[in-house]
Motif scaffolding. Structure first.
Motif, PDB file in Angstrom:
ATOM      1  N   VAL A  28      27.232 -48.533  22.381  1.00 17.67           N
ATOM      2  CA  VAL A  28      27.249 -47.482  21.360  1.00 17.67           C
ATOM      3  C   VAL A  28      25.859 -47.315  20.748  1.00 17.67           C
ATOM      4  O   VAL A  28      25.377 -46.197  20.578  1.00 17.67           O
ATOM      5  CB  VAL A  28      28.306 -47.782  20.276  1.00 17.67           C
ATOM      6  N   PHE A  29      25.190 -48.423  20.444  1.00 20.68           N
ATOM      7  CA  PHE A  29      23.850 -48.352  19.866  1.00 20.68           C
ATOM      8  C   PHE A  29      22.911 -47.608  20.807  1.00 20.68           C
ATOM      9  O   PHE A  29      22.161 -46.732  20.390  1.00 20.68           O
ATOM     10  CB  PHE A  29      23.311 -49.761  19.581  1.00 20.68           C
ATOM     11  N   ASP A  33      20.781 -44.184  20.102  1.00 18.46           N
ATOM     12  CA  ASP A  33      19.311 -44.227  20.077  1.00 18.46           C
ATOM     13  C   ASP A  33      18.760 -43.156  21.023  1.00 18.46           C
ATOM     14  O   ASP A  33      18.313 -43.433  22.122  1.00 18.46           O
ATOM     15  CB  ASP A  33      18.840 -45.632  20.482  1.00 18.46           C
ATOM     16  N   LEU A  34      18.792 -41.918  20.546  1.00 23.74           N
ATOM     17  CA  LEU A  34      18.466 -40.764  21.394  1.00 23.74           C
ATOM     18  C   LEU A  34      17.037 -40.791  21.915  1.00 23.74           C
ATOM     19  O   LEU A  34      16.778 -40.403  23.050  1.00 23.74           O
ATOM     20  CB  LEU A  34      18.728 -39.466  20.627  1.00 23.74           C
ATOM     21  N   ASN A  35      16.080 -41.242  21.098  1.00 27.27           N
ATOM     22  CA  ASN A  35      14.685 -41.256  21.550  1.00 27.27           C
ATOM     23  C   ASN A  35      14.289 -42.604  22.165  1.00 27.27           C
ATOM     24  O   ASN A  35      13.132 -42.809  22.523  1.00 27.27           O
ATOM     25  CB  ASN A  35      13.724 -40.860  20.422  1.00 27.27           C
ATOM     26  N   GLY A  38      14.415 -48.048  20.131  1.00 34.61           N
ATOM     27  CA  GLY A  38      14.924 -49.350  19.707  1.00 34.61           C
ATOM     28  C   GLY A  38      15.489 -49.383  18.301  1.00 34.61           C
ATOM     29  O   GLY A  38      15.959 -50.419  17.847  1.00 34.61           O
ATOM     30  N   THR A  39      15.450 -48.239  17.615  1.00 33.88           N
ATOM     31  CA  THR A  39      16.093 -48.140  16.304  1.00 33.88           C
ATOM     32  C   THR A  39      16.892 -46.841  16.261  1.00 33.88           C
ATOM     33  O   THR A  39      16.595 -45.897  16.993  1.00 33.88           O
ATOM     34  CB  THR A  39      15.082 -48.116  15.130  1.00 33.88           C
ATOM     35  N   VAL A  40      17.914 -46.829  15.424  1.00 35.00           N
ATOM     36  CA  VAL A  40      18.616 -45.570  15.155  1.00 35.00           C
ATOM     37  C   VAL A  40      18.250 -45.164  13.735  1.00 35.00           C
ATOM     38  O   VAL A  40      18.304 -45.971  12.817  1.00 35.00           O
ATOM     39  CB  VAL A  40      20.150 -45.661  15.356  1.00 35.00           C
ATOM     40  N   ASP A  41      17.803 -43.911  13.593  1.00 32.34           N
ATOM     41  CA  ASP A  41      17.426 -43.421  12.273  1.00 32.34           C
ATOM     42  C   ASP A  41      18.560 -42.565  11.711  1.00 32.34           C
ATOM     43  O   ASP A  41      19.573 -42.352  12.359  1.00 32.34           O
ATOM     44  CB  ASP A  41      16.093 -42.663  12.333  1.00 32.34           C
ATOM     45  N   LYS A  42      18.350 -42.090  10.490  1.00 33.00           N
ATOM     46  CA  LYS A  42      19.407 -41.311   9.809  1.00 33.00           C
ATOM     47  C   LYS A  42      19.872 -40.118  10.641  1.00 33.00           C
ATOM     48  O   LYS A  42      21.060 -39.835  10.711  1.00 33.00           O
ATOM     49  CB  LYS A  42      18.906 -40.830   8.446  1.00 33.00           C
ATOM     50  N   GLU A  43      18.934 -39.425  11.271  1.00 32.69           N
ATOM     51  CA  GLU A  43      19.283 -38.245  12.064  1.00 32.69           C
ATOM     52  C   GLU A  43      20.145 -38.641  13.271  1.00 32.69           C
ATOM     53  O   GLU A  43      21.157 -38.008  13.555  1.00 32.69           O
ATOM     54  CB  GLU A  43      18.007 -37.537  12.530  1.00 32.69           C
ATOM     55  N   GLU A  44      19.736 -39.699  13.964  1.00 38.38           N
ATOM     56  CA  GLU A  44      20.508 -40.161  15.123  1.00 38.38           C
ATOM     57  C   GLU A  44      21.897 -40.636  14.687  1.00 38.38           C
ATOM     58  O   GLU A  44      22.892 -40.382  15.366  1.00 38.38           O
ATOM     59  CB  GLU A  44      19.763 -41.302  15.843  1.00 38.38           C
ATOM     60  N   SER A  46      23.591 -39.578  12.050  1.00 41.87           N
ATOM     61  CA  SER A  46      24.438 -38.435  11.675  1.00 41.87           C
ATOM     62  C   SER A  46      24.950 -37.704  12.916  1.00 41.87           C
ATOM     63  O   SER A  46      26.072 -37.207  12.927  1.00 41.87           O
ATOM     64  CB  SER A  46      23.704 -37.491  10.728  1.00 41.87           C
ATOM     65  N   LYS A  47      24.140 -37.669  13.978  1.00 42.64           N
ATOM     66  CA  LYS A  47      24.582 -37.020  15.220  1.00 42.64           C
ATOM     67  C   LYS A  47      25.647 -37.847  15.936  1.00 42.64           C
ATOM     68  O   LYS A  47      26.366 -37.318  16.779  1.00 42.64           O
ATOM     69  CB  LYS A  47      23.395 -36.805  16.164  1.00 42.64           C
ATOM     70  N   ALA A  48      25.733 -39.128  15.616  1.00 43.04           N
ATOM     71  CA  ALA A  48      26.633 -40.039  16.332  1.00 43.04           C
ATOM     72  C   ALA A  48      27.871 -40.399  15.514  1.00 43.04           C
ATOM     73  O   ALA A  48      28.493 -41.419  15.759  1.00 43.04           O
ATOM     74  CB  ALA A  48      25.871 -41.309  16.704  1.00 43.04           C
ATOM     75  N   SER A  49      28.238 -39.543  14.558  1.00 46.39           N
ATOM     76  CA  SER A  49      29.367 -39.906  13.700  1.00 46.39           C
ATOM     77  C   SER A  49      30.655 -40.131  14.499  1.00 46.39           C
ATOM     78  O   SER A  49      31.451 -41.003  14.170  1.00 46.39           O
ATOM     79  CB  SER A  49      29.581 -38.863  12.610  1.00 46.39           C
ATOM     80  N   GLY A  50      30.833 -39.371  15.568  1.00 40.51           N
ATOM     81  CA  GLY A  50      32.020 -39.571  16.419  1.00 40.51           C
ATOM     82  C   GLY A  50      32.022 -40.938  17.079  1.00 40.51           C
ATOM     83  O   GLY A  50      33.048 -41.617  17.130  1.00 40.51           O
ATOM     84  N   LEU A  51      30.858 -41.358  17.579  1.00 41.19           N
ATOM     85  CA  LEU A  51      30.733 -42.684  18.198  1.00 41.19           C
ATOM     86  C   LEU A  51      31.010 -43.782  17.176  1.00 41.19           C
ATOM     87  O   LEU A  51      31.695 -44.759  17.468  1.00 41.19           O
ATOM     88  CB  LEU A  51      29.319 -42.881  18.754  1.00 41.19           C
TER      89      LEU A  51
END
Length: 103
Positions: A28-29, A33-35, A38-44, A46-51
């Motif tokens: 899931v992580f 982590d779209l870019n 190695g980190t997920v930021d606030k934008e990533e 918010s896009k992954a709320s379903g996950l």
């Protein structure tokens, strides 16, 4: 059996997630982590709320784990595992209280 009961408590009384659940967290992580930095930021996040919702359901968590800032996998895992432990312990205690009330 690997020495765990259904609640996730190991035979020695400690609370450990299984390798299967740890692998699910990593999966899931990595999806979040779209870019791939190695980190997920606030934008990533918010896009992954379903996950994240799926993960909460899969772990049986009662409370939403909210990530306020950029998070590494270790931080992500630690926060979710901590909430999972609390949920397991609450359920174990609820089971004891119910048994005591019935007795």
């Amino acid at each position: 059996g690997n020495g765990e009961d259904a609640s996730g408590a190991a035979a020695d009384g400690s609370w450990e997630i299984t390798e299967e659940l740890r692998a699910k967290l990593r999966e899931v992580f990595d999806k979040m982590d779209l870019n791939k930095d190695g980190t997920v930021d606030k934008e990533e996040i918010s896009k992954a709320s379903g996950l994240l919702s799926e993960l909460h359901v899969g772990f049986g968590l009662r409370a939403e784990v909210v990530f306020e800032s950029a998070t590494t996998f270790d931080e992500f895992e630690a926060r979710l595992v901590r909430e999972w432990e609390v949920t397991c312990k609450e359920q174990a205690l609820a089971g004891v209280n119910v048994a005591r009330a019935v007795a």
